[in-house]
Design a protein around this motif. Structure first.
Motif, PDB file in Angstrom:
ATOM      1  N   PRO A  62      -2.845   3.499   5.095  1.00  0.00           N
ATOM      2  CA  PRO A  62      -3.543   3.072   3.883  1.00  0.00           C
ATOM      3  C   PRO A  62      -3.313   4.005   2.702  1.00  0.00           C
ATOM      4  CG  PRO A  62      -5.054   4.159   5.363  1.00  0.00           C
ATOM      5  CD  PRO A  62      -3.746   4.080   6.092  1.00  0.00           C
ATOM      6  N   GLY A  63      -3.542   3.449   1.518  1.00  0.00           N
ATOM      7  CA  GLY A  63      -3.349   4.182   0.284  1.00  0.00           C
ATOM      8  C   GLY A  63      -3.630   3.267  -0.885  1.00  0.00           C
ATOM      9  N   PRO A  64      -3.267   3.680  -2.092  1.00  0.00           N
ATOM     10  CA  PRO A  64      -3.458   2.817  -3.262  1.00  0.00           C
ATOM     11  C   PRO A  64      -2.729   1.487  -3.047  1.00  0.00           C
ATOM     12  CG  PRO A  64      -2.876   5.046  -3.937  1.00  0.00           C
ATOM     13  CD  PRO A  64      -2.655   4.979  -2.454  1.00  0.00           C
ATOM     14  N   SER A 103       0.858  -1.181   0.000  1.00  0.00           N
ATOM     15  CA  SER A 103       0.000   0.000   0.000  1.00  0.00           C
ATOM     16  C   SER A 103       0.897   1.234   0.000  1.00  0.00           C
ATOM     17  CB  SER A 103      -0.905   0.008   1.227  1.00  0.00           C
ATOM     18  OG  SER A 103      -1.576   1.247   1.351  1.00  0.00           O
ATOM     19  N   HIS A 114      -8.023   1.613  -2.322  1.00  0.00           N
ATOM     20  CA  HIS A 114      -7.497   2.186  -1.087  1.00  0.00           C
ATOM     21  C   HIS A 114      -7.566   1.134   0.024  1.00  0.00           C
ATOM     22  CE1 HIS A 114      -6.365   5.803   1.217  1.00  0.00           C
ATOM     23  NE2 HIS A 114      -7.023   5.247   2.224  1.00  0.00           N
TER      24      HIS A 114
END
Length: 384
Positions: free
Chosen positions: A17-19, A13, A44
């Protein structure tokens, strides 16, 4: 024997959190060769969620290749390894359902978990990053074109394509690609069921060769001895193929190696019946089976789609073990037709357009660039 696979999985990630995305590879447990890949951009999410999704994809890919396989999962996530091994509790609500799903894919006794350092998980890490790069570009990850002797890679594990590595058109076989690996494909000799044209798969009585079937195997042995090029013998473990292979191998002075992926399809409730009897008793199932490679005989767990994958795995294992050699492969109607079909890049319904007599010989050559060339089909001249 059921197959043994190694699953390597990872997730990442960018922001945590993230893409996020995951990657997973399935390796043959004997050779270490990659035989399936999976990756996906999942939007996400956290690293841990992505890692669990990579595990799930890897286990599903292994199950598609062989639902009876044993699997050694190797990941660089100590959290996932310890939780799935039952040594750590799973407290986070996002991971509890993912862990529960992973446990349902294969029976617990057939899956083990091992922690490995990140540098030994490079292939899964690469796929996870490819998936995240694809997501950043606004698309989903797509598998690379398969290389020589590698089974199909797919991003959608639950719905695998029917094809494994298909040959390119053209004159590549004329190029200087080194010595090809040659499969001389021998169908087993007759059994008592063969002249009656009865379904005889891996779920039936496992009949032995008839007297004529032994005679056919002996004629094949003489012809192959005269050919003088066979360097190894690999066979399906079923009785009729074992007996055929042992007769030929004794004449050639070779040992027989057995490969479960070469066994015949399980025909379920159709075992021992003629086509007409199946049409009378199970007309709808028969029509579906003739119309789709994904359909299964009544009561069977196998379709021609399943066969395509396990025959492709068996092919790749033999290619990896005997590069540049001439190998006698003793098998059954459906696996041999499948290997021929894949070599030609023909559609699944081509299986119904091939004749393959008892103790007939076929030959396929495999080249270093991934091409295959059919050299012989349904040769019975040694039986005349």
């Amino acid at each position: 024997m059921a197959a043994r696979f190694i699953v390597e999985a990872d997730g990442g990630s960018r922001g945590n959190p993230g893409p996020a995305g995951y990657g997973a590879v399935v390796r043959d447990g004997d050779t270490g060769q990659i035989i399936a890949e999976a990756a996906e951009f999942i939007g996400h999410a956290t690293n841990n969620v992505a890692e669990y999704k990579g595990l799930i994809a890897g286990l599903k890919a292994a199950r598609e290749l062989d639902p009876d396989a044993s699997v050694d999962v190797r990941m660089d996530s100590k959290l996932v390894v310890e939780q799935m091994s039952g040594r750590w509790k799973i407290k986070h609500p996002d991971m509890q359902p993912l862990a529960a799903e992973a446990r349902t894919i294969l029976p617990r006794g057939r899956v083990t978990y091992t922690w490995i350092p990140r540098e030994r998980n490079k292939d899964a890490d690469r796929l996870a990053n490819e998936a995240m790069d694809a997501g950043k570009a606004g698309r989903q990850w797509e598998p690379r074109k398969p290389a020589a002797a590698k089974a199909v890679a797919t991003a959608v594990v639950a719905e695998p394509p029917l094809e494994t590595a298909a040959p390119k058109a053209g004159w590549a076989a004329e190029a200087d690609l080194g010595t090809p690996t040659t499969f001389v494909l021998l169908r087993h000799g007759e059994t008592p069921l063969t002249p009656q044209k009865r379904f005889s798969g891996s779920g039936g009585t496992d009949p032995e060769l008839s007297e004529r079937g032994r005679w056919q195997a002996e004629r094949a042995a003489e012809a192959l001895a005269a050919r003088g090029s066979i360097q190894a013998v690999v066979a399906s473990p079923m009785r009729r193929t074992r007996q055929t292979a042992e007769i030929v191998a004794a004449r050639l002075g070779l040992e027989v190696r057995y490969e479960d992926g070469l066994r015949e399809v399980d025909f379920g409730a159709w075992e021992g019946l003629t086509f007409a009897e199946v049409q009378e008793r199970h007309p709808d199932d028969l029509a579906a089976w003739l119309g789709s490679a994904k359909a299964k005989p009544t009561g069977s767990t196998e379709s021609f789609t399943t066969l395509t994958h396990r025959a492709g795995v068996a092919r790749d294992k033999i290619l990896a073990r005997y590069p540049g050699k001439t190998v006698l492969v003793v098998s059954h109607v459906s696996p041999i037709k499948t290997l021929v079909r894949l070599a030609l890049g023909a559609p699944p319904d081509a299986l119904y357009r091939m004749e393959l007599s008892a103790a007939a010989l076929c030959a396929v050559q495999y080249y270093a660039d991934g091409n295959a060339s059919l050299r012989l089909l349904n040769d019975t001249s040694h039986l005349r």
